[in-house]
Structure formats: C-alpha cells, structure tokens
Design a protein around this motif. Structure first.
Motif, short mmCIF file in Angstrom:
data_model
loop_
_atom_site.label_atom_id
_atom_site.label_comp_id
_atom_site.label_asym_id
_atom_site.label_seq_id
_atom_site.Cartn_x
_atom_site.Cartn_y
_atom_site.Cartn_z
N VAL A 67 -3.81 -46.34 -7.92
CA VAL A 67 -3.50 -46.48 -9.51
C VAL A 67 -4.17 -44.81 -10.05
CG1 VAL A 67 -4.28 -47.28 -11.68
CG2 VAL A 67 -3.32 -48.73 -9.79
N ALA A 70 -2.31 -41.97 -9.18
CA ALA A 70 -1.01 -41.96 -9.78
C ALA A 70 -1.34 -41.53 -11.20
CB ALA A 70 -0.37 -43.26 -10.01
N LEU A 77 3.39 -45.48 -13.48
CA LEU A 77 3.21 -46.43 -12.30
C LEU A 77 4.65 -47.21 -12.33
CD1 LEU A 77 -0.34 -47.63 -12.66
CD2 LEU A 77 0.78 -46.70 -10.72
N THR A 80 8.12 -44.79 -11.73
CA THR A 80 8.54 -44.39 -10.56
C THR A 80 8.81 -45.34 -9.52
OG1 THR A 80 6.67 -42.83 -11.29
CG2 THR A 80 7.34 -42.64 -8.99
N ILE A 83 6.86 -46.18 -6.32
CA ILE A 83 5.31 -46.67 -6.76
C ILE A 83 5.55 -48.22 -7.08
CG2 ILE A 83 3.38 -46.64 -8.40
CD1 ILE A 83 3.59 -43.56 -8.30
N LEU A 84 6.69 -48.44 -8.30
CA LEU A 84 6.73 -49.68 -8.73
C LEU A 84 7.04 -50.74 -7.48
CD1 LEU A 84 7.65 -51.87 -10.76
CD2 LEU A 84 9.76 -50.84 -10.99
N ILE A 87 4.33 -51.33 -5.25
CA ILE A 87 3.35 -52.45 -5.95
C ILE A 87 3.87 -53.86 -5.92
CG2 ILE A 87 2.62 -53.32 -7.97
CD1 ILE A 87 2.30 -50.10 -8.93
#
Length: 160
Positions: A67, A70, A77, A80, A83-84, A87
């Motif tokens: 985090v 980023a 977060l 993108t 990244i999403l 997660i």
C-alpha cells in the motif's frame, strides 16, 4: 528511491509468506507418509508456529509495504486493475486461511496428539480432515501466487 525500497520490502515479504506456506505443505505431506502420530503432531504444531512467526508477519508486511509503495508511486489502489485484483486474490487467501486452514490445522494437531496418547492415530478421521486442509491450503496458496503473476505482468484489468 523510497518507492523502490518499499517495493523491495513488499517483494521480500511475499517471498517470506509464500516460502513458508509452500514449505509447510511439503513438510506435512512428507510427515503424513510416516503415519506416526508423534511426528505428525510435531510437524503440524511447527506449521502453526511458523504461521505465527512468518506467515502472519509476512501478511502485514505485504499489505503495509504494498500500500505504501502504491501511494508513493501514485498508483491508485482500486483504480489500477492489477493491484485491485491482486488485493482481491490476497484477501481470498486470507479468508481461506482464517476460516478453513487454521481451524483445520488445530483439529489435525489435536487428532495427532490424541493418537500419541492412544498409541495409534485414527487415520481415517485424520486423512479426511487432512484432505480438506490440503484443498483449502492449495486454494490459500494458489490465490497469492496468482496475485504475484498479476503484480509482475501488470495486465490491463478492469478497476474502479
């Protein structure tokens, strides 16, 4: 430079996290072949301890460093895709670990300890629980591995 340091910490945490999970799967499979309740209890208790010492701190380090990287790198977060979805995959792994893998580990350890006391492991019960642990453990391992793929390849994926 701060971005690169945070990214490096993130990668180190991922290595620690995945390395611990994968070696735990290996050692449990290796020990299960002995059918020795003393060795099995020792191994599962070691896996539980290593989760406490490596997997959980690795999880926090992955999240914090990721985090922070980023934010420093100005990567939104949730905006993108790679990244999403990483997660999401990491979160699914955490849910599987918390609600399936960890409780099953405790049950397997208790069954092995009971087998030590009786001098014989109830293999049918142990094997049934062990199969569930392996399936959930595989899911909890493959999802963060898929997140690594997304993080490295950075494909164009939908985001918010």
């Amino acid at each position: 430079m701060l971005y690169l340091i945070l990214k490096l910490l993130h990668v180190f945490a991922v290595i620690l996290f995945l390395g611990n999970i994968i070696t735990g799967l290996f050692w449990k499979a290796h020990t299960d072949r002995t059918r020795d309740p003393r060795m099995i209890a020792h191994t599962i208790e070691g896996i539980i301890r290593s989760d406490r010492w490596f997997t959980l701190p690795g999880t926090f380090a992955i999240i914090l460093a990721g985090v922070a990287a980023a934010i420093v790198g100005r990567l939104p977060l949730l905006g993108t895709g790679w990244i999403l979805w990483s997660i999401v995959l990491f979160g699914l792994s955490g849910l599987a670990f918390s609600f399936q893998v960890a409780p099953l580990q405790r049950k397997l350890a208790a069954l092995a300890r009971a087998g030590m006391e009786r001098g014989e492991l109830n293999w049918a019960s142990y094997h049934a629980l062990s199969r569930r642990w392996e399936l959930w453990g595989l899911f909890a391992t493959l999802t963060p591995l898929a997140a690594v793929v997304l993080m490295v390849l950075k494909p164009a994926l939908p985001a918010f």
